[in-house]
Write a protein that holds these residues in place. Structure first.
Motif, short mmCIF file in Angstrom:
data_model
loop_
_atom_site.label_atom_id
_atom_site.label_comp_id
_atom_site.label_asym_id
_atom_site.label_seq_id
_atom_site.Cartn_x
_atom_site.Cartn_y
_atom_site.Cartn_z
N ASP A 1 20.63 18.52 -12.90
CA ASP A 1 20.88 17.15 -12.10
C ASP A 1 19.61 16.64 -11.26
N TYR A 2 19.36 15.33 -11.18
CA TYR A 2 18.26 14.84 -10.48
C TYR A 2 18.50 13.45 -10.11
N LEU A 3 18.10 12.99 -9.21
CA LEU A 3 18.12 11.66 -8.50
C LEU A 3 16.71 10.85 -8.55
N ARG A 4 16.52 10.16 -9.32
CA ARG A 4 14.85 9.59 -9.31
C ARG A 4 14.92 8.14 -9.00
N MET B 1 11.09 11.31 -6.87
CA MET B 1 12.15 12.08 -7.00
C MET B 1 12.98 12.24 -5.58
N LEU B 2 14.18 11.68 -5.59
CA LEU B 2 14.86 11.69 -4.19
C LEU B 2 15.76 13.17 -4.11
N ALA B 3 16.00 13.88 -5.23
CA ALA B 3 16.71 15.01 -5.53
C ALA B 3 16.30 15.63 -7.03
N ASP B 4 16.20 16.94 -6.91
CA ASP B 4 15.99 17.50 -8.20
C ASP B 4 16.58 19.12 -8.30
N TYR B 5 17.36 19.17 -9.43
CA TYR B 5 18.15 20.41 -9.44
C TYR B 5 17.58 21.10 -10.83
N ARG B 6 16.59 20.41 -11.53
CA ARG B 6 16.36 20.87 -12.76
C ARG B 6 15.31 22.10 -12.58
N PRO B 7 14.77 22.52 -11.85
CA PRO B 7 13.91 23.93 -11.82
C PRO B 7 14.79 25.11 -12.40
N ALA B 8 14.11 25.89 -13.06
CA ALA B 8 14.91 27.15 -13.55
C ALA B 8 15.36 28.12 -12.45
N ASP C 1 0.70 -1.22 -0.11
CA ASP C 1 -0.18 -0.08 -0.30
C ASP C 1 0.87 1.33 -0.10
N SER C 2 1.82 1.28 0.82
CA SER C 2 2.63 2.54 0.82
C SER C 2 4.09 2.14 1.75
N LEU C 3 5.03 3.10 1.53
CA LEU C 3 6.39 2.76 2.19
C LEU C 3 6.97 3.92 2.26
N TYR C 4 8.12 4.16 3.26
CA TYR C 4 8.53 5.40 3.47
C TYR C 4 10.19 5.15 2.81
N VAL C 5 10.61 6.24 2.15
CA VAL C 5 11.89 6.27 1.80
C VAL C 5 12.51 7.57 2.04
N THR C 6 14.00 7.71 1.89
CA THR C 6 14.78 9.00 2.24
C THR C 6 16.20 8.47 1.62
N ASN C 7 17.10 9.45 1.64
CA ASN C 7 18.29 9.40 1.13
C ASN C 7 19.36 8.75 2.13
N THR C 8 20.46 8.14 1.81
CA THR C 8 21.46 7.68 2.57
C THR C 8 22.46 8.89 2.98
N ILE D 1 16.88 18.24 -2.01
CA ILE D 1 17.48 17.07 -1.92
C ILE D 1 16.54 16.37 -0.57
N VAL D 2 15.85 15.21 -0.76
CA VAL D 2 15.06 14.56 0.41
C VAL D 2 16.00 14.23 1.46
N ASP D 3 15.67 15.03 2.82
CA ASP D 3 16.36 14.50 3.66
C ASP D 3 15.51 14.09 5.12
N THR D 4 14.25 13.84 4.71
CA THR D 4 13.18 13.22 5.94
C THR D 4 12.71 12.12 5.23
N TRP D 5 12.09 11.09 6.16
CA TRP D 5 11.52 9.94 5.82
C TRP D 5 10.22 10.52 4.92
N THR D 6 9.92 9.99 3.88
CA THR D 6 9.03 10.54 2.94
C THR D 6 8.07 9.68 2.54
N PRO D 7 6.83 9.52 2.63
CA PRO D 7 5.82 8.43 2.40
C PRO D 7 5.49 8.35 0.89
#
Length: 256
Positions: free
Chosen positions: A205-208, A227-234, A172-179, A241-247
């Motif tokens: 740059d981005y990390l997906r 998206m775990l990180a996204d530097y594409r916006p103008a 149903d769901s899970l939590y993710v974050t970055n190392t 960069i994701v730094d919390t536990w994200t559902p």
């Protein structure tokens, strides 16, 4: 039904019938805890059990089950992580199994590791078992770390979570974050990669993370992208960069 949740072949969410077994209450039959059963009102000249109806006193709607990794964490002992060197080949918690491939020749691993590492400041691969939050979800101690070795010459199975089909459970769901390793590499750069955004901060740059659901036959049933990180916006102030536990909602992969 909670105590029957892990019984092989039983889907506790789909029970329609129960069976009542008549026994002689003379103490020779024992219950599940080993205690003798006595019937204070024995029947005579009767076929035995006479039930006219069954009433449900405590009815509880079946809800989602939550699986954490605290049982696995309790087995770590003095170590802060298990990368598969124990030789188990996988990690199991309730009805969930996590794959692991450990190489004794290279002392390297792929798939999943179980960790209680809390280091949020040390850069580099020597700190590969920590996440940037410093702990598990909701102040828990234990979490899983995934690593995919995609080397063309020796590709291994990506990190995979498998539910025991006998339980009838679905994702149903899970939590993710970055190392910590990933976050500091993206922020500062290292010997393997430049920092995200580059010198000017404008590099797109981005990390997906792509989560793919696969059914019992091995056929993909869909993807969920995070998206775990996204530097594409103008506008660079929108970079993150994701730094919390994200559902993450993966209910669309419930057929997996």
């Amino acid at each position: 039904m909670a105590e029957l949740r892990d019984q092989a072949g039983l889907d506790v969410t789909a029970v329609k019938y129960v069976r009542l077994v008549d026994i002689v209450g003379d103490g020779l039959t024992r219950d599940a805890t080993g205690d003798s059963i006595y019937d204070p009102t024995p029947t005579f000249q009767s076929a035995g059990l006479d039930v006219d109806g069954v009433g449900v006193i405590h009815a509880v709607e079946t809800g989602p089950g939550v699986i954490d990794f605290e049982t696995l964490g309790g087995g770590l002992g003095p170590s802060q992580f298990d990368n598969g060197a124990s030789g188990a080949g996988q990690f199991s918690e309730d009805e969930l199994s996590l794959n692991n491939d450990y190489s004794t020749a290279y002392q390297s691993w792929s798939g999943w590791s179980i960790s209680q590492t809390t280091d949020t400041t040390t850069a580099g691969y020597t700190n590969q078992y920590a996440n940037i939050t410093g702990g598990g979800v909701d102040d828990s101690d234990t979490f899983a770390v995934g690593f995919f070795d995609s080397s063309p010459s020796d590709a291994l199975t990506p990190p995979t979570m498998t539910l025991d089909p006998a339980t009838g459970a679905s994702f149903d769901s899970l939590y993710v974050t970055n190392t910590t390793y990933a976050v500091l590499s993206m922020q500062q750069g290292d010997g393997f990669a430049k920092k995200f955004g580059g010198v000017t901060g404008n590099d797109p740059d981005y990390l997906r993370l792509t989560i793919t659901g696969v059914d019992a036959s091995g056929t993909p049933v869909g993807d969920v992208k995070v998206m775990l990180a996204d530097y594409r916006p103008a506008d660079n102030t929108q970079d993150f960069i994701v730094d919390t536990w994200t559902p993450v909602d993966v209910s669309s992969l419930s057929d997996a």
